[in-house]
Every structure is written in structure tokens, then in C-alpha cells.
Write a protein that holds these residues in place. Structure first.
Motif, PDB file in Angstrom:
ATOM      1  N   ARG A 256       0.838  -1.201   0.000  1.00  0.00           N
ATOM      2  CA  ARG A 256       0.000   0.000   0.000  1.00  0.00           C
ATOM      3  C   ARG A 256       0.874   1.252   0.000  1.00  0.00           C
ATOM      4  N   ILE A 257       0.392   2.258  -0.719  1.00  0.00           N
ATOM      5  CA  ILE A 257       1.090   3.530  -0.770  1.00  0.00           C
ATOM      6  C   ILE A 257       1.071   4.204   0.608  1.00  0.00           C
ATOM      7  N   VAL A 258       2.196   4.790   0.979  1.00  0.00           N
ATOM      8  CA  VAL A 258       2.290   5.558   2.221  1.00  0.00           C
ATOM      9  C   VAL A 258       2.726   6.972   1.865  1.00  0.00           C
ATOM     10  N   GLU A 259       1.837   7.930   2.115  1.00  0.00           N
ATOM     11  CA  GLU A 259       2.131   9.341   1.882  1.00  0.00           C
ATOM     12  C   GLU A 259       2.220  10.071   3.217  1.00  0.00           C
ATOM     13  N   ASN A 260       2.432  11.371   3.140  1.00  0.00           N
ATOM     14  CA  ASN A 260       2.593  12.161   4.355  1.00  0.00           C
ATOM     15  C   ASN A 260       1.373  12.056   5.264  1.00  0.00           C
ATOM     16  N   LEU A 261       0.167  12.020   4.687  1.00  0.00           N
ATOM     17  CA  LEU A 261      -1.038  11.953   5.508  1.00  0.00           C
ATOM     18  C   LEU A 261      -1.094  10.652   6.305  1.00  0.00           C
ATOM     19  N   HIS A 262      -0.597   9.558   5.692  1.00  0.00           N
ATOM     20  CA  HIS A 262      -0.567   8.288   6.410  1.00  0.00           C
ATOM     21  C   HIS A 262       0.449   8.342   7.550  1.00  0.00           C
ATOM     22  N   VAL A 263       1.532   9.047   7.343  1.00  0.00           N
ATOM     23  CA  VAL A 263       2.550   9.177   8.381  1.00  0.00           C
ATOM     24  C   VAL A 263       2.017   9.993   9.557  1.00  0.00           C
ATOM     25  N   GLU A 264       1.243  11.028   9.265  1.00  0.00           N
ATOM     26  CA  GLU A 264       0.637  11.808  10.351  1.00  0.00           C
ATOM     27  C   GLU A 264      -0.275  10.924  11.194  1.00  0.00           C
ATOM     28  N   THR A 265      -1.063  10.082  10.530  1.00  0.00           N
ATOM     29  CA  THR A 265      -1.926   9.150  11.258  1.00  0.00           C
ATOM     30  C   THR A 265      -1.096   8.167  12.060  1.00  0.00           C
TER      31      THR A 265
END
Length: 281
Positions: A256-265
Motif C-alpha cells: 500500500r502507498i504511504v504518503e505524508n497523511l498516512h505518516v501523520e496518522t
């Protein structure tokens, strides 16, 4: 109080019951709502206020101590607010239907944070304005009173509650407020409680209000990050940091793609796990 503090389990305790208030100091609750409203008979309210003032002088560890005062249409709420606000971590105002209700209480409570019981149809429609109040720190869903006002039927999927729950959740998140779900009345039905906790958790609530200590373990487990979620959060952060170091904007974890928003979560997940561990420790 901030959302970094866990509010997985928020237990109602009658302020007229000195023994229960003392026992609450040893329970695995993240927060206690000392109830001067529905749980206390009219004749007992002045005495309950005195009992609660003595209880709040005791050490409750890391548990948040929230006092639910009597309704603004009663003779008791002003004394409740004026006498107890300074000793508590927050004052919970019943049946908040408009932000002006909070103004009335704020005039008597100094710098004490306010919480709002969201349990009327008008309150649902005014949720955004209530959540924007500068003194508000948290919201509590009063699903029993809301069901009474709506005339709705009790269903396991809480279909009738979804509009109100969603409006209040959106309002709380838009303004950075804590928000906890309503109570589950059948305190001996562990499967039903677990299902309702999981529904509230998946919607985005911080935790659940409870009416019995037997409900604490289920709520605490449901609203805490699981070991798998903590592991995934760490791997997402590590993979994203590695991708950024290589000049890439995204990473891939478990396909799955991990972007900045996922890192914040992911960071919020680790922060919550750390807060829970600190409280338990």
C-alpha cells in the motif's frame, strides 16, 4: 486537556456515592464523570456536592476528573459550577443546545475547561457552533436522551443515532476537541458492548462513556491501538523517512502507498500508545 491524553474509557460515578467515588481511584478508567445530574435524587443534590468536593481533594492519579453539573434549567447548577470547577479537570454541561449555554457556565467557572453533553436535536444542528466555543475542550454524546427526543427505536446498528453522531464527530474534529461516544445500557452484554465500542472507534471517537466498571476492559481494549497497528505505524514512518531520504515522495508498505497523511496518522497512533503506556505505568 488535549487529545494526547487518553479518553478510551469515561466512567460515570454518582456524586452521592462516596464509596464508589473512592473506589474509582483504583479503577482502570481514563476519565471519571462525577455525576451531579441524573444519578442524584433532588433531595440529595446539596449533600452530593459536598461529598464530591471532598472526593476531588483525593488523588485520582492520571485519570481526568470531570464534573457533570445539573442542567441550566435547575436551581442547583450555579452552585455546582461555582463551588467545584476549580477542583476538577473539566465541567460537563448537560443538554447543550447552543453555544450561549456554555457562555452561562463559563461566567462562573474561571479558567476551567468546559465539556458539552450533546443530547438534543437542536444540539446536533448546532454542533459546529458549540464545538467552536473557545472554552470547550470536549464533547460527550448523550445517546439515551437523544433517542428519547427523537422517538427512535433501539437497534444494534444505531441507525437513528448516525446523523447526530456524525455531525458531532465532524464538529469536534474540525475544532480539535475530544469526543466520546454514548453509553451502552446493557452492561452485562459484553458482546454487544464490544460491537458498539468497535463501531464508535471505527467512526473516529476517542472513547466511550460507561455506566459500570465491568465495561472498562472492553472499552480500553477497543479504543487502544493494537500491537499490529503500532507495528504498522512504525514501519510506515520508517519506510516514509527512507523514501524521503532517497528523494521520493511516497513509500510502499505491505503493498500500500504511504504518503505524508498516512505518516501523520501513524504518528498519532504511536502518540496514543505512548500516552496509554504512560498512564498504565
Amino acid at each position: 486537556m488535549t487529545q494526547a491524553r487518553p479518553f478510551r474509557s469515561v466512567l460515570y460515578i454518582p456524586a452521592s456515592n462516596a464509596r464508589a467515588m473512592d473506589k474509582a481511584r483504583t479503577l482502570a478508567a481514563d476519565a471519571i464523570i462525577f455525576d451531579l445530574e441524573d444519578a442524584v435524587a433532588p433531595a440529595e443534590k446539596p449533600g452530593a456536592r459536598d461529598l464530591l468536593r471532598a472526593a476531588l481533594a483525593q488523588d485520582y492519579g492520571g485519570r481526568a476528573r470531570i464534573v457533570r453539573i445539573n442542567g441550566l434549567d435547575t436551581e442547583w447548577w450555579r452552585d455546582d459550577a461555582a463551588m467545584l470547577a476549580a477542583a476538577a479537570d473539566a465541567v460537563l454541561v448537560p443538554k447543550v443546545s447552543r453555544p450561549q449555554d456554555l457562555d452561562e457556565v463559563a461566567a462562573l467557572t474561571g479558567d476551567a475547561p468546559l465539556w458539552a453533553m450533546m443530547e438534543t436535536a437542536l444540539g446536533m444542528l448546532n454542533a459546529a457552533a458549540i464545538a467552536a466555543h473557545p472554552r470547550l475542550a470536549g464533547m460527550v454524546m448523550g445517546t439515551n436522551d437523544l433517542a428519547k427526543e427523537l422517538g427512535s427505536r433501539n437497534r444494534p446498528d444505531r441507525l437513528a443515532m448516525q446523523a447526530g453522531l456524525g455531525l458531532c464527530l465532524l464538529a469536534a474534529r474540525a475544532h480539535g476537541r475530544v469526543i466520546v461516544d454514548g453509553v451502552f445500557n446493557a452492561f452485562k452484554d459484553q458482546d454487544g458492548l464490544r460491537a458498539e465500542c468497535e463501531q464508535g472507534r471505527d467512526m473516529g471517537f476517542d472513547g466511550k462513556t460507561l455506566i459500570h466498571p465491568a465495561q472498562l476492559d472492553i472499552a480500553n481494549a477497543a479504543f487502544a491501538p493494537s500491537d499490529a497497528e503500532v507495528d504498522l505505524a512504525r514501519r510506515q514512518i520508517d519506510a516514509y523517512d527512507a523514501a524521503i531520504a532517497e528523494g521520493k515522495a511516497v513509500a510502499v508498505v505491505d503493498g500500500r502507498i504511504v504518503e505524508n497523511l498516512h505518516v501523520e496518522t501513524a504518528r498519532r497512533t504511536l502518540d496514543k500508545a505512548a500516552a496509554i503506556a504512560a498512564m498504565n505505568g
